[in-house]
Design a protein around this motif. Structure first.
Motif, PDB file in Angstrom:
ATOM      1  N   MET A 212      34.684  44.328  66.834  1.00 22.23           N
ATOM      2  CA  MET A 212      33.233  44.306  66.618  1.00 22.23           C
ATOM      3  C   MET A 212      32.668  45.723  66.561  1.00 22.23           C
ATOM      4  N   ALA A 213      33.210  46.615  67.374  1.00 25.79           N
ATOM      5  CA  ALA A 213      32.732  47.998  67.365  1.00 25.79           C
ATOM      6  C   ALA A 213      32.974  48.644  66.006  1.00 25.79           C
ATOM      7  N   VAL A 214      34.164  48.432  65.409  1.00 29.17           N
ATOM      8  CA  VAL A 214      34.453  49.090  64.125  1.00 29.17           C
ATOM      9  C   VAL A 214      33.799  48.365  62.958  1.00 29.17           C
ATOM     10  N   ILE A 215      33.308  47.141  63.188  1.00 28.84           N
ATOM     11  CA  ILE A 215      32.496  46.476  62.161  1.00 28.84           C
ATOM     12  C   ILE A 215      31.103  47.097  62.118  1.00 28.84           C
ATOM     13  N   GLU A 216      30.553  47.398  63.289  1.00 25.12           N
ATOM     14  CA  GLU A 216      29.172  47.870  63.384  1.00 25.12           C
ATOM     15  C   GLU A 216      29.044  49.392  63.391  1.00 25.12           C
ATOM     16  N   ILE A 217      30.147  50.087  63.688  1.00 27.13           N
ATOM     17  CA  ILE A 217      30.146  51.549  63.766  1.00 27.13           C
ATOM     18  C   ILE A 217      31.371  52.042  63.004  1.00 27.13           C
ATOM     19  N   PRO A 218      31.276  53.123  62.230  1.00 23.78           N
ATOM     20  CA  PRO A 218      32.477  53.657  61.580  1.00 23.78           C
ATOM     21  C   PRO A 218      33.585  53.895  62.607  1.00 23.78           C
ATOM     22  N   PRO A 219      34.842  53.615  62.245  1.00 24.45           N
ATOM     23  CA  PRO A 219      35.918  53.561  63.241  1.00 24.45           C
ATOM     24  C   PRO A 219      36.154  54.846  64.020  1.00 24.45           C
ATOM     25  N   LEU A 220      36.091  56.004  63.357  1.00 26.74           N
ATOM     26  CA  LEU A 220      36.322  57.257  64.070  1.00 26.74           C
ATOM     27  C   LEU A 220      35.165  57.556  65.023  1.00 26.74           C
TER      28      LEU A 220
ATOM     29  N   GLY B   8      40.053  63.420  74.289  1.00 22.50           N
ATOM     30  CA  GLY B   8      39.708  62.508  73.204  1.00 22.50           C
ATOM     31  C   GLY B   8      38.453  62.966  72.473  1.00 22.50           C
ATOM     32  N   VAL B   9      37.440  63.374  73.226  1.00 26.33           N
ATOM     33  CA  VAL B   9      36.202  63.873  72.614  1.00 26.33           C
ATOM     34  C   VAL B   9      36.470  65.149  71.820  1.00 26.33           C
ATOM     35  N   VAL B  10      37.246  66.068  72.397  1.00 27.30           N
ATOM     36  CA  VAL B  10      37.554  67.337  71.730  1.00 27.30           C
ATOM     37  C   VAL B  10      38.263  67.098  70.403  1.00 27.30           C
ATOM     38  N   ILE B  11      39.166  66.123  70.349  1.00 29.62           N
ATOM     39  CA  ILE B  11      39.921  65.846  69.125  1.00 29.62           C
ATOM     40  C   ILE B  11      39.108  65.022  68.137  1.00 29.62           C
ATOM     41  N   LEU B  12      38.459  63.965  68.622  1.00 24.90           N
ATOM     42  CA  LEU B  12      37.804  63.021  67.729  1.00 24.90           C
ATOM     43  C   LEU B  12      36.469  63.520  67.178  1.00 24.90           C
ATOM     44  N   ALA B  13      35.769  64.381  67.918  1.00 23.87           N
ATOM     45  CA  ALA B  13      34.461  64.854  67.453  1.00 23.87           C
ATOM     46  C   ALA B  13      34.558  65.587  66.112  1.00 23.87           C
ATOM     47  N   PRO B  14      35.420  66.590  65.945  1.00 26.38           N
ATOM     48  CA  PRO B  14      35.497  67.253  64.640  1.00 26.38           C
ATOM     49  C   PRO B  14      36.054  66.352  63.545  1.00 26.38           C
ATOM     50  N   VAL B  15      37.001  65.473  63.892  1.00 20.58           N
ATOM     51  CA  VAL B  15      37.557  64.571  62.875  1.00 20.58           C
ATOM     52  C   VAL B  15      36.476  63.614  62.371  1.00 20.58           C
ATOM     53  N   ALA B  16      35.716  63.030  63.306  1.00 18.15           N
ATOM     54  CA  ALA B  16      34.639  62.123  62.911  1.00 18.15           C
ATOM     55  C   ALA B  16      33.548  62.856  62.135  1.00 18.15           C
ATOM     56  N   TRP B  17      33.260  64.094  62.518  1.00 15.65           N
ATOM     57  CA  TRP B  17      32.223  64.860  61.816  1.00 15.65           C
ATOM     58  C   TRP B  17      32.620  65.145  60.375  1.00 15.65           C
ATOM     59  N   VAL B  18      33.910  65.411  60.146  1.00 17.08           N
ATOM     60  CA  VAL B  18      34.388  65.712  58.792  1.00 17.08           C
ATOM     61  C   VAL B  18      34.426  64.451  57.930  1.00 17.08           C
ATOM     62  N   PHE B  19      34.959  63.357  58.483  1.00 15.17           N
ATOM     63  CA  PHE B  19      35.189  62.158  57.677  1.00 15.17           C
ATOM     64  C   PHE B  19      34.064  61.129  57.776  1.00 15.17           C
ATOM     65  N   GLU B  20      33.264  61.179  58.817  1.00 19.20           N
ATOM     66  CA  GLU B  20      32.173  60.209  58.985  1.00 19.20           C
ATOM     67  C   GLU B  20      30.882  60.901  59.413  1.00 19.20           C
ATOM     68  N   PRO B  21      30.400  61.880  58.645  1.00 17.35           N
ATOM     69  CA  PRO B  21      29.192  62.602  59.071  1.00 17.35           C
ATOM     70  C   PRO B  21      27.980  61.686  59.230  1.00 17.35           C
ATOM     71  N   GLU B  22      27.873  60.663  58.369  1.00 19.04           N
ATOM     72  CA  GLU B  22      26.750  59.739  58.495  1.00 19.04           C
ATOM     73  C   GLU B  22      26.867  58.920  59.776  1.00 19.04           C
TER      74      GLU B  22
END
Length: 296
Positions: free
Chosen positions: A32-40, A186-200
């Motif tokens: 449900m989380a990845v349906i309502e929020i981009p997965p990264l 997890g935050v340190v790794i996922l924050a830049p990845v999500a920002w690059v691929f899921e900025p919206e």
């Protein structure tokens, strides 16, 4: 040191039941989380919540930082990145719950390759049954279209297996300290990845409805902190061989809950594959636990 009690009491059984229930329901929350929020972005939010809850336990543990760093990178960053992507591309998440059982045989195979552990016929048979059970899913027309999700779940299981080997060297480290590092890294790794691929997705975080955040919070607090915390509590009171078989109910509950909630079919081949895979996992889990106890 408290003496371990082989026999489980009523309170222990209750804790194990809650642990399995939370882990079983978590598959719904993640999907449900990845349906309502981009997965990264959903993975990033989960680790941010874990970090906030466990922040007061974040501390340097002398002699254990290399293992804590590796465990945090693999568990907090890589694992959740891959597992959320698998949930995002899959429809029948019950099939992913079955494929997720590959983590146990993968962990044993890595122990053989990396740690040079010796295994005998029963655990070899268990590994073969686990692989066969997941392989059966490929022949199910209802599941065949889920192969990308199953492949990503298998990769996530391999990452989990690697992190479980690292976790062996973290005995004695409080579970909340471990997961504080998991959340931070997890935050340190996922924050830049999500920002690059899921900025919206990142920009939409302040506007997310509470029910969407609730799914993520359930995974972070219920599955990660309470679920794994319960497992740690049980292992501090009882031998590994008494505790590890208690986790086998979680994948069964995951498949049932996913089918009921998402109305996805439970086909005969899925049931057969699940039974074979779970039987293999049970053999590996129980035999491995007994081997560890005999060496302790």
């Amino acid at each position: 040191m408290t003496q371990l009690q082989p026999r489980l009491g009523a309170r222990d059984i209750a804790v194990a039941a809650v642990m399995n229930l939370l882990w079983g329901m978590n598959i719904i929350a993640v999907k449900m989380a990845v349906i309502e929020i981009p997965p990264l972005t959903a993975a990033l939010l989960r680790q941010a919540i874990v970090l906030m809850v466990c922040l007061s336990w974040l501390r340097v543990v002398p002699g254990r930082m290399r293992e804590l760093f590796a465990f945090g990178v693999m568990t907090g960053g890589l694992y959740f990145l891959v597992i959320n992507l698998s949930m995002a591309v899959a429809t029948n998440v019950g099939a992913l719950a079955i494929a997720g059982q590959l983590g146990v045989p993968f962990a044993m195979l890595l122990a053989v390759v990396i740690l040079k552990e010796r295994i005998h016929k029963y655990r070899i048979a268990g590994v073969a049954m686990s692989l066969l059970g997941v392989g059966i899913l490929v022949f199910d027309p209802e599941v065949a279209r889920e192969i990308p999700g199953i492949a990503l779940t298998a990769l996530a299981s391999l990452i989990w297996a690697g992190s479980s080997l690292i976790q062996r060297n973290l005995r004695g480290v409080p579970v909340l300290s471990m997961y504080a590092w998991v959340g931070l890294l997890g935050v340190v790794i996922l924050a830049p990845v999500a920002w690059v691929f899921e900025p919206e997705g990142i920009r939409s975080i302040p506007r997310l409805p509470l029910h969407s955040l609730g799914w993520v919070a359930f995974s972070a607090i219920g599955s990660t902190i309470i679920g794994h915390g319960s497992m740690s509590w049980l292992l501090q009171r009882h031998p590994v061989a008494s505790v590890t078989p208690l986790t086998l109910a979680a994948p069964v509950l995951s498949v049932i809950f996913a089918s009921l909630f998402f109305h996805t079919p439970l086909t005969p081949l899925m049931i057969l594959g699940g039974i074979v895979a779970l039987a293999g996992v049970a053999i590996v889990t129980i035999r491995s636990a007994r081997v560890r106890e005999s060496r302790a």
